[in-house]
Design a protein around this motif. Structure first.
Motif, mmCIF file in Angstrom:
data_model
loop_
_atom_site.group_PDB
_atom_site.id
_atom_site.type_symbol
_atom_site.label_atom_id
_atom_site.label_comp_id
_atom_site.label_asym_id
_atom_site.label_seq_id
_atom_site.Cartn_x
_atom_site.Cartn_y
_atom_site.Cartn_z
ATOM 1 N N LEU A 76 14.896 40.782 13.359
ATOM 2 C CA LEU A 76 16.174 40.788 12.637
ATOM 3 C C LEU A 76 16.237 41.895 11.591
ATOM 4 O O LEU A 76 17.311 42.474 11.358
ATOM 5 C CB LEU A 76 16.402 39.430 11.964
ATOM 6 C CG LEU A 76 16.656 38.255 12.909
ATOM 7 C CD1 LEU A 76 16.732 36.959 12.115
ATOM 8 C CD2 LEU A 76 17.939 38.462 13.708
ATOM 9 N N ALA A 77 15.123 42.205 10.965
ATOM 10 C CA ALA A 77 15.124 43.237 9.915
ATOM 11 C C ALA A 77 15.444 44.618 10.466
ATOM 12 O O ALA A 77 15.778 45.533 9.696
ATOM 13 C CB ALA A 77 13.779 43.257 9.201
ATOM 14 N N GLU A 78 15.369 44.791 11.796
ATOM 15 C CA GLU A 78 15.692 46.086 12.399
ATOM 16 C C GLU A 78 17.195 46.320 12.519
ATOM 17 O O GLU A 78 17.630 47.447 12.767
ATOM 18 C CB GLU A 78 15.075 46.165 13.801
ATOM 19 C CG GLU A 78 13.567 46.030 13.838
ATOM 20 C CD GLU A 78 13.048 45.973 15.258
ATOM 21 O OE1 GLU A 78 13.693 46.595 16.151
ATOM 22 O OE2 GLU A 78 12.020 45.313 15.493
ATOM 23 N N ILE A 79 17.992 45.274 12.378
ATOM 24 C CA ILE A 79 19.434 45.410 12.576
ATOM 25 C C ILE A 79 20.033 46.244 11.452
ATOM 26 O O ILE A 79 19.852 45.948 10.270
ATOM 27 C CB ILE A 79 20.107 44.027 12.651
ATOM 28 C CG1 ILE A 79 19.619 43.289 13.902
ATOM 29 C CG2 ILE A 79 21.630 44.161 12.662
ATOM 30 C CD1 ILE A 79 20.148 41.879 14.041
ATOM 31 N N SER A 80 20.744 47.285 11.832
ATOM 32 C CA SER A 80 21.291 48.220 10.847
ATOM 33 C C SER A 80 22.815 48.256 10.831
ATOM 34 O O SER A 80 23.401 48.856 9.922
ATOM 35 C CB SER A 80 20.766 49.638 11.121
ATOM 36 O OG SER A 80 21.104 50.052 12.439
ATOM 37 N N VAL A 81 23.486 47.651 11.821
ATOM 38 C CA VAL A 81 24.949 47.672 11.819
ATOM 39 C C VAL A 81 25.465 46.661 10.790
ATOM 40 O O VAL A 81 24.791 45.657 10.507
ATOM 41 C CB VAL A 81 25.520 47.346 13.220
ATOM 42 C CG1 VAL A 81 25.045 48.372 14.238
ATOM 43 C CG2 VAL A 81 25.141 45.939 13.656
ATOM 44 N N PRO A 82 26.643 46.895 10.212
ATOM 45 C CA PRO A 82 27.217 45.910 9.285
ATOM 46 C C PRO A 82 27.354 44.556 9.983
ATOM 47 O O PRO A 82 27.937 44.459 11.063
ATOM 48 C CB PRO A 82 28.585 46.510 8.946
ATOM 49 C CG PRO A 82 28.436 47.979 9.193
ATOM 50 C CD PRO A 82 27.492 48.092 10.355
ATOM 51 N N THR A 83 26.798 43.521 9.366
ATOM 52 C CA THR A 83 26.683 42.228 10.038
ATOM 53 C C THR A 83 27.252 41.107 9.182
ATOM 54 O O THR A 83 26.951 40.999 7.991
ATOM 55 C CB THR A 83 25.212 41.923 10.364
ATOM 56 O OG1 THR A 83 24.689 42.950 11.206
ATOM 57 C CG2 THR A 83 25.077 40.581 11.071
ATOM 58 N N LEU A 84 28.080 40.274 9.808
ATOM 59 C CA LEU A 84 28.635 39.074 9.187
ATOM 60 C C LEU A 84 28.121 37.861 9.940
ATOM 61 O O LEU A 84 28.125 37.836 11.177
ATOM 62 C CB LEU A 84 30.166 39.106 9.239
ATOM 63 C CG LEU A 84 30.888 37.815 8.846
ATOM 64 C CD1 LEU A 84 30.736 37.552 7.350
ATOM 65 C CD2 LEU A 84 32.355 37.865 9.243
ATOM 66 N N LEU A 85 27.698 36.833 9.211
ATOM 67 C CA LEU A 85 27.315 35.554 9.797
ATOM 68 C C LEU A 85 28.342 34.518 9.377
ATOM 69 O O LEU A 85 28.692 34.433 8.195
ATOM 70 C CB LEU A 85 25.924 35.122 9.325
ATOM 71 C CG LEU A 85 24.698 35.945 9.758
ATOM 72 C CD1 LEU A 85 24.734 36.256 11.247
ATOM 73 C CD2 LEU A 85 24.548 37.215 8.953
ATOM 74 N N VAL A 86 28.838 33.733 10.337
ATOM 75 C CA VAL A 86 29.824 32.687 10.070
ATOM 76 C C VAL A 86 29.245 31.363 10.552
ATOM 77 O O VAL A 86 28.932 31.210 11.739
ATOM 78 C CB VAL A 86 31.162 32.974 10.776
ATOM 79 C CG1 VAL A 86 32.156 31.841 10.491
ATOM 80 C CG2 VAL A 86 31.738 34.313 10.324
#
Length: 372
Positions: free
Chosen positions: A188-198
């Protein structure tokens, strides 16, 4: 239905930024019925069906399928539509597909929203058991408990429950195989795109803690919890989901508001915002996203050139109150009074002398105010 591509529905202007919407296991793209039409005001929305669900062919996946296989099908769909880069939102299994893309194919995503989903789905055992049950018994029995798994007590969406019952058992079981094998917690720490969690606060399948786990691991991620929502939040609480997605995916609106202020001035925009009501809010949003966020930000023309075109169009249609506003804007965009006069003189030839006469009167008043 085709044998090679996921079935899908596209809505919104073809020139708008693309946004793909992924479904939950057991549902069709009808899951997005109360959200997609609204999102299509600012995006080219493409919602898709899982294999064997809705209109997608069951043979697109088989036993032992992975979330990566589903992600490849989504990319094949995007390629067929000419979408090199897109925003993505997905629910549950659809959200897992988004996480996989963000880790393995980040160059394809502009931003990501993960809804009522997880980086893991509580181990492989229960999903392998469900897959075996469905292969043996079909989906009728499992569909009987859909309301309890998907919604808060007393709420249902009959269309989605019917979709669950009518899904292809083998394809559904293959999707269970994919959920059984899915675990991206270590990446998960590799994710670089703007991310929203709902998160749905009442969700028993992927409780808010699962979304918090992702939010804590993904750099700069944002988390929204929706009260009164269970596992299929876009169907049960569409207004809240829509508000969260609009905020997250609304880069054009934010940039549009910046440009609107630069061109028209803070005083005018502040007055317009102060006069906004629930009745006019969507129109104001439309202006910010399209007129200012899409058109005025297009580098193909300079702001000086856009001002000249706008002045001409306003004269042609007799919109003299707007003309006054855009004479001031033209000055901010670098046009001299002489250049503004030349534009209005040109309109006398192509729009008519009476129209130009009124336009000169309006412009003269505005320019005189500027000199005071």
């Amino acid at each position: 239905m085709t044998d090679t591509l996921l079935d899908h529905r596209a809505e919104g202007p073809a020139s708008a930024p693309p946004l793909l919407l992924g479904p939950s296991l057991g549902t069709s793209y009808a899951l997005w019925d109360k959200v997609a039409p609204e999102l299509s005001a600012a995006h080219r929305v493409v919602r898709w069906d899982l294999p064997g669900h809705g209109g997608s062919a069951p043979g697109l996946i088989g036993p032992g399928a992975t979330v990566g296989d589903l992600a490849d099908l989504v990319l094949a769909l995007a390629d067929s539509l000419g979408l090199e880069r897109f925003a993505y939102a997905g629910v549950s299994l659809g959200g897992a597909v988004g996480l996989h893309l963000a880790v393995h194919r980040p160059e394809r995503l502009s931003s990501l929203a993960v809804i009522c989903s997880s980086a893991h789905f509580n181990g492989a055992g229960p999903w392998r058991e469900r897959a075996a049950r469905v292969r043996d018994e079909g989906l009728a029995g499992l569909a009987e408990g859909a309301d309890a798994r998907w919604f808060t007590p007393g709420f249902t969406v009959p269309r989605l429950v019917r979709d669950h019952r009518e899904a292809d058992p083998e394809a559904y079981a293959a999707c269970c195989d994919a959920l059984a094998a899915f675990d991206l917690r270590e990446r998960l720490a590799e994710i670089s795109v703007p991310t929203l969690l709902v998160a749905g606060r009442e969700d028993p399948a992927t409780p808010p803690g699962h979304l918090r786990e992702i939010a804590d691991a993904v750099p700069d991620a944002a988390l929204v919890e929706i009260p009164g929502a269970s596992h299929l939040a876009p169907a049960e609480r569409p207004e809240a989901v829509l508000a969260a997605l609009r905020t997250h995916f609304g880069g054009a609106a934010r940039r549009g508001m910046e440009v609107r202020r630069e061109v028209l001035g803070d005083a005018h925009v502040d007055r317009a915002q102060a006069r906004q009501t629930p009745f006019t809010a969507r129109f104001q949003d439309f202006i910010s996203r399209y007129a200012w966020g899409e058109i005025w930000t297009d580098p193909a023309l300079t702001r000086r050139e856009r001002s000249m075109i706008t002045l001409t169009a306003l004269v042609a249609h007799g919109h003299y109150d707007e003309l006054a506003l855009h004479v001031r804007a033209a000055r901010r965009n670098g046009l001299t009074p002489e250049e503004i006069g030349a534009v209005l003189l040109q309109t006398a030839v192509y729009c008519g002398v009476p129209a130009a006469n009124s336009a000169f009167a309006t412009a003269q008043r505005v320019l005189a105010e500027e000199d005071e």
